[in-house]
Design an enzyme around this catalytic site. Structure first.
Site, short mmCIF file in Angstrom:
data_model
loop_
_atom_site.label_atom_id
_atom_site.label_comp_id
_atom_site.label_asym_id
_atom_site.label_seq_id
_atom_site.Cartn_x
_atom_site.Cartn_y
_atom_site.Cartn_z
N GLU A 17 47.77 -19.47 6.10
CA GLU A 17 47.36 -20.87 5.86
C GLU A 17 47.19 -21.59 7.20
O GLU A 17 48.04 -21.47 8.08
CB GLU A 17 48.44 -21.57 5.02
CG GLU A 17 48.09 -23.02 4.71
CD GLU A 17 48.90 -23.58 3.57
OE1 GLU A 17 49.02 -22.90 2.52
OE2 GLU A 17 49.42 -24.70 3.73
N THR A 48 44.15 -26.26 4.60
CA THR A 48 44.75 -27.40 3.90
C THR A 48 43.80 -28.60 3.88
O THR A 48 42.80 -28.65 4.60
CB THR A 48 46.09 -27.83 4.54
OG1 THR A 48 45.82 -28.28 5.86
CG2 THR A 48 47.10 -26.70 4.56
N HIS A 78 41.77 -25.98 0.14
CA HIS A 78 42.67 -26.84 -0.63
C HIS A 78 41.92 -28.13 -0.96
O HIS A 78 41.11 -28.61 -0.16
CB HIS A 78 43.92 -27.21 0.18
CG HIS A 78 44.79 -26.05 0.55
ND1 HIS A 78 46.13 -26.17 0.78
CD2 HIS A 78 44.52 -24.74 0.75
CE1 HIS A 78 46.65 -24.99 1.09
NE2 HIS A 78 45.69 -24.11 1.09
N ARG A 108 47.43 -31.91 -6.78
CA ARG A 108 47.46 -33.36 -7.01
C ARG A 108 47.51 -34.09 -5.68
O ARG A 108 46.85 -35.10 -5.47
CB ARG A 108 48.69 -33.75 -7.84
CG ARG A 108 48.70 -35.23 -8.18
CD ARG A 108 50.07 -35.71 -8.62
NE ARG A 108 51.03 -35.67 -7.53
CZ ARG A 108 52.29 -36.05 -7.66
NH1 ARG A 108 52.74 -36.48 -8.81
NH2 ARG A 108 53.11 -35.99 -6.62
N GLY A 109 48.35 -33.58 -4.74
CA GLY A 109 48.60 -34.31 -3.49
C GLY A 109 49.77 -35.25 -3.69
O GLY A 109 50.18 -35.53 -4.83
N TYR A 145 56.55 -24.21 -7.41
CA TYR A 145 57.73 -24.61 -6.63
C TYR A 145 58.97 -23.85 -7.11
O TYR A 145 59.58 -24.23 -8.12
CB TYR A 145 57.94 -26.12 -6.78
CG TYR A 145 56.72 -26.90 -6.33
CD1 TYR A 145 56.60 -27.35 -5.02
CD2 TYR A 145 55.64 -27.11 -7.20
CE1 TYR A 145 55.45 -27.99 -4.59
CE2 TYR A 145 54.49 -27.75 -6.78
CZ TYR A 145 54.40 -28.19 -5.48
OH TYR A 145 53.26 -28.81 -5.05
N LYS A 165 49.09 -26.06 -16.24
CA LYS A 165 48.02 -25.80 -15.25
C LYS A 165 47.37 -24.45 -15.53
O LYS A 165 46.15 -24.30 -15.46
CB LYS A 165 48.60 -25.82 -13.82
CG LYS A 165 49.05 -27.19 -13.38
CD LYS A 165 49.17 -27.32 -11.86
CE LYS A 165 50.44 -26.82 -11.28
NZ LYS A 165 50.71 -27.34 -9.92
N GLN A 176 55.53 -22.86 -2.94
CA GLN A 176 56.09 -23.62 -1.82
C GLN A 176 56.97 -22.64 -1.03
O GLN A 176 57.46 -21.64 -1.58
CB GLN A 176 56.96 -24.76 -2.41
CG GLN A 176 57.65 -25.64 -1.40
CD GLN A 176 56.65 -26.36 -0.52
OE1 GLN A 176 56.11 -25.75 0.40
NE2 GLN A 176 56.42 -27.63 -0.78
P1 FAD Z 1 51.12 -31.33 -10.07
O1 FAD Z 1 51.04 -29.93 -10.54
O2 FAD Z 1 50.20 -32.31 -10.70
O3 FAD Z 1 52.64 -31.80 -10.28
C1 FAD Z 1 53.13 -33.00 -9.67
C2 FAD Z 1 54.41 -33.45 -10.36
O4 FAD Z 1 54.09 -33.94 -11.67
C3 FAD Z 1 55.44 -32.33 -10.61
O5 FAD Z 1 56.72 -32.90 -10.50
C4 FAD Z 1 55.16 -31.88 -12.03
O6 FAD Z 1 56.33 -31.32 -12.64
C5 FAD Z 1 54.73 -33.18 -12.68
N1 FAD Z 1 53.72 -33.01 -13.74
C6 FAD Z 1 52.69 -32.15 -13.76
N2 FAD Z 1 51.96 -32.31 -14.88
C7 FAD Z 1 52.53 -33.33 -15.57
C8 FAD Z 1 52.24 -33.99 -16.81
N3 FAD Z 1 51.20 -33.60 -17.58
N4 FAD Z 1 53.04 -35.02 -17.20
C9 FAD Z 1 54.10 -35.41 -16.45
N5 FAD Z 1 54.44 -34.81 -15.29
C10 FAD Z 1 53.66 -33.79 -14.84
N6 FAD Z 1 49.31 -31.39 -0.09
C11 FAD Z 1 48.24 -31.88 0.59
O7 FAD Z 1 48.11 -33.12 0.73
N7 FAD Z 1 47.29 -31.06 1.12
C12 FAD Z 1 47.36 -29.71 0.98
O8 FAD Z 1 46.49 -28.99 1.45
C13 FAD Z 1 48.48 -29.15 0.28
N8 FAD Z 1 48.60 -27.81 0.12
C14 FAD Z 1 49.66 -27.30 -0.60
C15 FAD Z 1 49.75 -25.91 -0.78
C16 FAD Z 1 50.82 -25.37 -1.49
C17 FAD Z 1 50.88 -23.86 -1.69
C18 FAD Z 1 51.85 -26.20 -1.99
C19 FAD Z 1 53.04 -25.61 -2.70
C20 FAD Z 1 51.77 -27.59 -1.82
C21 FAD Z 1 50.67 -28.16 -1.14
N9 FAD Z 1 50.54 -29.53 -0.95
C22 FAD Z 1 49.46 -30.04 -0.26
C23 FAD Z 1 51.58 -30.46 -1.45
C24 FAD Z 1 51.26 -31.00 -2.87
O9 FAD Z 1 50.08 -31.77 -2.84
C25 FAD Z 1 52.46 -31.85 -3.32
O10 FAD Z 1 53.59 -31.05 -3.50
C26 FAD Z 1 52.22 -32.76 -4.54
O11 FAD Z 1 53.30 -33.69 -4.61
C27 FAD Z 1 52.15 -32.05 -5.87
O12 FAD Z 1 50.97 -31.40 -6.05
P2 FAD Z 1 50.75 -30.39 -7.30
O13 FAD Z 1 49.36 -29.96 -7.27
O14 FAD Z 1 51.81 -29.38 -7.35
O15 FAD Z 1 50.96 -31.46 -8.51
#
Ligand code: FAD
Length: 288
Positions: A17, A48, A78, A108-109, A145, A165, A176
């Site tokens: 990455e 990223t 990403h 989501r971010g 995670y 998802k 993570q």
């Molecule tokens: P989601 O899957 O949408 O989950 C977010 C939260 O909401 C979780 O707590 C989940 O349990 C909850 N949730 C999900 N669906 C629902 C629902 N339907 N109703 C209620 N709650 C729900 N960030 C960046 O800004 N840029 C990057 O390039 C980047 N790369 C990453 C790469 C990896 C491998 C990882 C692990 C993380 C990365 N991140 C990045 C960080 C990530 O954007 C954050 O961790 C963010 O807070 C969550 O994103 P997600 O896509 O996991 O969210």
């Protein structure tokens, strides 16, 4: 190549990455790093996405396009959605398609501090998966995670949302970072029990400087630290070269244990440090 297919077909994979330059910074050091990383023959390199709307995405596309089109290495771009409109996402996806990029990590971010967005087009990553699917034919990955996402009420709820998802069309997962492999093994067991059967790439971060350690724990929610890891930080925290060597050895050891226990995909958070990636690959030359 589509990463979802690659991870199903190949027995073991290793990927890296990198992060793109910030808005006004030079591309040169980043491109030099990806050139060196590509020469190590990873299965893919992911780039990223920085905060800052569709404009900031141009740097991600440019680096991913260099990887895909000039280096002939599979690129994974990403893409985060929480601060983007549907139109922003459509414009970005169009640009990815135009650059032959077939793989998107749908995220989501983090919700911005002092968030004043009144109406969002996207609240969760599964909505971004739906949008990308409407816009084109991509292999879509998502984040997961092993210790639970920081906002999740508990790990079981987090796994329910992870399953959502997957049911919306995510082909593969990247974890993570974690420092205790038992945390990953337990996560994989629980995910499978929920019916989450997509390939999971295990995220390994070689920790090689003390500032990085503080930042990781502030941002990622990673908190389970094995005594062996803590001892390394205690002993070598103020000796940068020794910490670097120990961090590479720790990450190597982690990867060997993961592969020996049947984990087939390793994603190394090399963060543009090709020298560190090279050392790890040298240590694993008969494994990958
Ligand atoms: P989601 O899957 O949408 O989950 C977010 C939260 O909401 C979780 O707590 C989940 O349990 C909850 N949730 C999900 N669906 C629902 C629902 N339907 N109703 C209620 N709650 C729900 N960030 C960046 O800004 N840029 C990057 O390039 C980047 N790369 C990453 C790469 C990896 C491998 C990882 C692990 C993380 C990365 N991140 C990045 C960080 C990530 O954007 C954050 O961790 C963010 O807070 C969550 O994103 P997600 O896509 O996991 O969210």
């Amino acid at each position: 190549m589509r990463i979802g297919d690659l991870l199903k077909e190949k027995e073991t994979t290793i990927s890296f990455e990198v992060f793109p330059p910030k808005a006004d910074s030079s591309f040169e050091p980043v491109l030099k790093a990806v050139d060196e990383l590509s020469a190590l023959n990873p299965d893919y390199i992911s780039v990223t996405y920085g905060a800052g709307g569709a404009g900031a995405f141009k740097n991600t596309v440019q680096v991913a396009s260099h990887i895909q089109n000039e280096l002939n290495t599979t690129a994974l771009a990403h893409l985060t959605c929480v601060s983007n409109s549907y139109e922003d996402v459509a414009a970005i996806v169009k640009e990815l398609k135009a650059n032959n990029i077939e793989n998107i990590l749908a995220l989501r971010g983090d919700i911005p501090k002092n968030d004043e967005m009144k109406k969002r087009d996207f609240s969760y990553a599964y909505e971004l998966i739906d949008a990308i699917k409407e816009m084109g034919d991509f292999s879509i990955g998502c984040a997961c995670y092993p210790e639970g996402h920081v906002e999740a009420a508990n790990k079981q709820k987090d796994l329910d949302f992870l399953k959502e998802k997957v049911s919306h069309g995510c082909d593969f997962l990247i974890t993570q970072m974690f420092f205790d492999n038992n945390v990953l093994y337990s996560f994989l067991y629980n995910a499978l029990k929920k019916g989450i059967d997509k390939p999971v790439d295990a995220g390994v971060m070689p920790v090689t400087n003390i500032k990085q350690i503080e930042k990781i724990f502030a941002l990622s929610g990673t908190s389970t630290l094995p005594p062996k890891f803590k001892a390394i930080v205690d002993k070598f925290g103020d000796k940068p070269q020794a910490l670097k060597q120990a961090g590479i050895a720790y990450a190597t050891d982690q990867i060997v244990d993961l592969v020996a226990n049947g984990v087939s995909g390793i994603h190394v958070y090399v963060m543009n440090r090709a020298d560190i990636a090279r050392k790890i690959i040298e240590n694993l030359s008969e494994i990958f």
